[in-house]
Design an enzyme around this catalytic site. Sequence first.
Site, PDB file in Angstrom:
ATOM      1  N   PHE A  97       6.761   9.384 -46.640  1.00  0.00           N
ATOM      2  CA  PHE A  97       8.012   9.904 -46.103  1.00  0.00           C
ATOM      3  C   PHE A  97       7.931  10.042 -44.581  1.00  0.00           C
ATOM      4  CE2 PHE A  97       7.237  11.795 -50.256  1.00  0.00           C
ATOM      5  CZ  PHE A  97       8.453  11.702 -50.915  1.00  0.00           C
ATOM      6  N   ASP A  98       9.016   9.727 -43.908  1.00  0.00           N
ATOM      7  CA  ASP A  98       9.193  10.137 -42.525  1.00  0.00           C
ATOM      8  C   ASP A  98       9.518  11.628 -42.539  1.00  0.00           C
ATOM      9  OD1 ASP A  98       9.591  10.006 -39.728  1.00  0.00           O
ATOM     10  OD2 ASP A  98      11.737   9.699 -40.024  1.00  0.00           O
TER      11      ASP A  98
END
Length: 301
Positions: free
Chosen positions: A160-161
């Site tokens: 995930f960012d």
Amino acid sequence: MAKTIDDKLVLAISSRALFDLSESHKVYLSSGVEAYRQYQIEHEDEILEPGDAFPLVEKLLSLNTRLGRARVEVILVSRNSADTGLRVFNSIHHYGLAISRAAFVGGRSPYPYLKAFGCDLFLSTHAEDVRSALEAGFAAATILSGGASRAASDELRIAFDGDAVLFSDESERVYQAGGLEAFQASERESAREPLRGGPFKGFLAALNLLQREFPEDACPIRTALVTARSAPAHERVIRTLREWDIRLDESLFLGGLTKSAFLEAFAADVFFDDQAGHCELAREVVATGHVPHGISNEQKV
């Protein structure tokens, strides 16, 4: 007795994210709905090739076997009609995917049904459906074609960012308005103030609960934060996750380095990011979901 799926992690996925429907989609674009319907009926006994999100679905469903009970539910939500969707279900049966629930909405957006199904995540190739789902409060991403499949593994790895994905875009707004120096100063001052949750906070929390059902040294799910942040902006992120009581297995603070090589090293099955430029690079090495949320995705009028 009415059934509910409240105790499960629920993924809703579109037909084109699950299977490769590129040929039939060309028919739809060139000749319209009726020609598309006829094409699918004529080819309904031909098995579709897996799509970009197929390996993710396969691994999520395999967790049920590992746990000995159904803790993950995958639901097909499609703009197809039930008539044209028969080919999709034939393919689901062929691959042995435990998918039994579906919503075929005949050309309309399926996002209104996400709440009724209790969805934690919605994946589609239709960007406007994804935007609608995000606006309604669901974790959602547009699956981009071209993601390379990593070597076969029983372990599910999701990356995930941070800003505008796991967290709100409040810090990204400071960065875009004032630059790196203003951003770092703001993060230092706010280091002990937890960030607000972004659209994927709930999905990560649900995934984390699933992880806790496995022995820590034998968990088949691994998560990673892959962010352009670096020190001193790391502290607020760490304290925020601690405040949420959410564990990430790995956290990569890259200080602006290109993420692709790190995603490849992590061997991610899927990566979620809000910035289109990052997604274009990532899709070369990993199945990538663009999250059209936050300041970087505000549509200009």
